[in-house]
Design an enzyme around this catalytic site. Structure first.
Site, PDB file in Angstrom:
ATOM      1  N   SER A  78      52.735  16.851  63.710  1.00  0.00           N
ATOM      2  CA  SER A  78      52.570  17.828  64.794  1.00  0.00           C
ATOM      3  C   SER A  78      53.699  18.578  65.020  1.00  0.00           C
ATOM      4  O   SER A  78      54.988  18.043  64.974  1.00  0.00           O
ATOM      5  CB  SER A  78      51.805  17.229  65.959  1.00  0.00           C
ATOM      6  OG  SER A  78      50.722  16.558  65.403  1.00  0.00           O
TER       7      SER A  78
HETATM    8  C1  SAM Z   1      48.307  15.636  63.203  1.00  0.00           C
HETATM    9  S1  SAM Z   1      48.374  14.180  62.107  1.00  0.00           S
HETATM   10  C2  SAM Z   1      49.216  13.019  62.987  1.00  0.00           C
HETATM   11  C3  SAM Z   1      50.693  13.453  63.617  1.00  0.00           C
HETATM   12  C4  SAM Z   1      51.143  12.088  64.032  1.00  0.00           C
HETATM   13  N1  SAM Z   1      50.836  11.597  65.146  1.00  0.00           N
HETATM   14  C5  SAM Z   1      52.757  12.234  63.777  1.00  0.00           C
HETATM   15  O1  SAM Z   1      53.572  11.970  65.024  1.00  0.00           O
HETATM   16  O2  SAM Z   1      53.061  12.804  62.961  1.00  0.00           O
HETATM   17  C6  SAM Z   1      46.643  13.775  62.203  1.00  0.00           C
HETATM   18  C7  SAM Z   1      46.632  12.259  61.418  1.00  0.00           C
HETATM   19  O3  SAM Z   1      45.221  11.665  61.743  1.00  0.00           O
HETATM   20  C8  SAM Z   1      44.808  11.140  60.580  1.00  0.00           C
HETATM   21  N2  SAM Z   1      43.372  10.745  60.549  1.00  0.00           N
HETATM   22  C9  SAM Z   1      42.428  11.470  60.514  1.00  0.00           C
HETATM   23  N3  SAM Z   1      41.321  10.797  60.546  1.00  0.00           N
HETATM   24  C10 SAM Z   1      41.550   9.694  60.929  1.00  0.00           C
HETATM   25  C11 SAM Z   1      40.713   8.386  61.458  1.00  0.00           C
HETATM   26  N4  SAM Z   1      39.495   8.646  61.660  1.00  0.00           N
HETATM   27  N5  SAM Z   1      41.629   7.473  61.881  1.00  0.00           N
HETATM   28  C12 SAM Z   1      42.900   7.399  61.652  1.00  0.00           C
HETATM   29  N6  SAM Z   1      43.663   8.415  61.381  1.00  0.00           N
HETATM   30  C13 SAM Z   1      43.098   9.567  61.094  1.00  0.00           C
HETATM   31  C14 SAM Z   1      45.461  11.930  59.514  1.00  0.00           C
HETATM   32  O4  SAM Z   1      45.358  11.377  58.305  1.00  0.00           O
HETATM   33  C15 SAM Z   1      46.732  12.393  60.150  1.00  0.00           C
HETATM   34  O5  SAM Z   1      47.883  11.749  59.534  1.00  0.00           O
END
Ligand code: SAM
Length: 231
Positions: A78
């Site tokens: 993000s």
């Molecule tokens: C915006 S990114 C995360 C950014 C992260 N917090 C960082 O600091 O880099 C959103 C993440 O949520 C994960 N994601 C999506 N659906 C999910 C779920 N149901 N359970 C766990 N992770 C999930 C995606 O694969 C992605 O890696």
């Protein structure tokens, strides 16, 4: 809200000193624009090198306000301002038991680890195994081994370590997954981007003894949550 323009991948050219200067300037800007207030979050943002959580060909863009692609499907790190944007309303504090849904790069996990300190706990759940391995390596190399990383559907939370004082969902959901609300302490807070009328709104939820209070903070744009509570 419009989409993001992601800069093209390129060989890194910036030195550690350049990136450190950009990190300090970014923290100062976050304070000036009122997003960053907590001393512990400030110290964490100054300490954790964001560039260590970014794929090499995007490293020079570490402090740009854009999400950057990560290994795995639809995963991004993000924008830099997202971390105070989420962690300040949560009131993330020393000693908190914190659950992150969407590990991504591991950067948010490292920031949370710094904030909650040794008396706290950080658990992060990631659905994509490729993304999880990328983050695990980043965290290990940066010295953050005392975090619990779980591969699975974060919509179901991680009841084994509940209840939590604070939960951050870093992917946009149609509704806040009920298991996450269940796994929150009374007095605990959860923050998540929630779809409403085709847009996403960062929503803060506080679980009180008498019920749940919700507050919309601002419009945002995040990747969609996958899994049982995905869109
Ligand atoms: C915006 S990114 C995360 C950014 C992260 N917090 C960082 O600091 O880099 C959103 C993440 O949520 C994960 N994601 C999506 N659906 C999910 C779920 N149901 N359970 C766990 N992770 C999930 C995606 O694969 C992605 O890696």
């Amino acid at each position: 809200m419009r989409g993001w323009i992601i800069p093209p991948p390129r060989e890194p050219t910036k030195s550690q000193a350049d990136l450190q200067q950009e990190r300090t300037a970014k923290v100062m800007r976050l304070i000036e624009n009122g997003l960053l207030k907590s001393e512990r979050i400030k110290q964490a943002l100054l300490r954790v090198r964001r560039e260590d959580f970014i794929p090499r060909l995007y490293r020079d863009y570490a402090y740009l306000e854009v999400p950057l692609p990560l290994p795995g499907e639809h995963a991004t790190i993000s924008c830099p301002h997202s971390y105070p944007l989420f962690y300040e309303p949560l009131g993330l504090e020393e000693g908190h038991r914190f659950l992150e849904i969407g590990l991504g790069s591991g950067y948010g996990t490292a920031i949370a680890r710094q904030v909650v300190g040794p008396r706290g706990l950080v658990v992060s759940v990631e659905i994509d195994p490729v993304t999880l391995e990328f983050a695990r390596r980043n965290l290990e190399e940066a010295g953050y081994r005392d975090v619990v990383l779980v591969q699975g559907d974060g919509g179901l939370g991680y009841p084994e370590a509940s209840p939590y004082d604070s939960i951050a969902v870093t992917a946009a959901c149609v509704e806040i997954p009920p298991p996450l609300i269940e796994q929150l302490h009374i007095g605990g807070r959860l923050i998540a981007p929630v779809f409403q009328g085709g847009r996403q709104y960062l929503t803060l939820l506080e679980k009180g003894a008498e019920g749940i209070q919700r507050q919309i903070i601002c419009e945002v744009l995040y990747v969609s949550l996958r899994g049982v509570y995905g869109s």
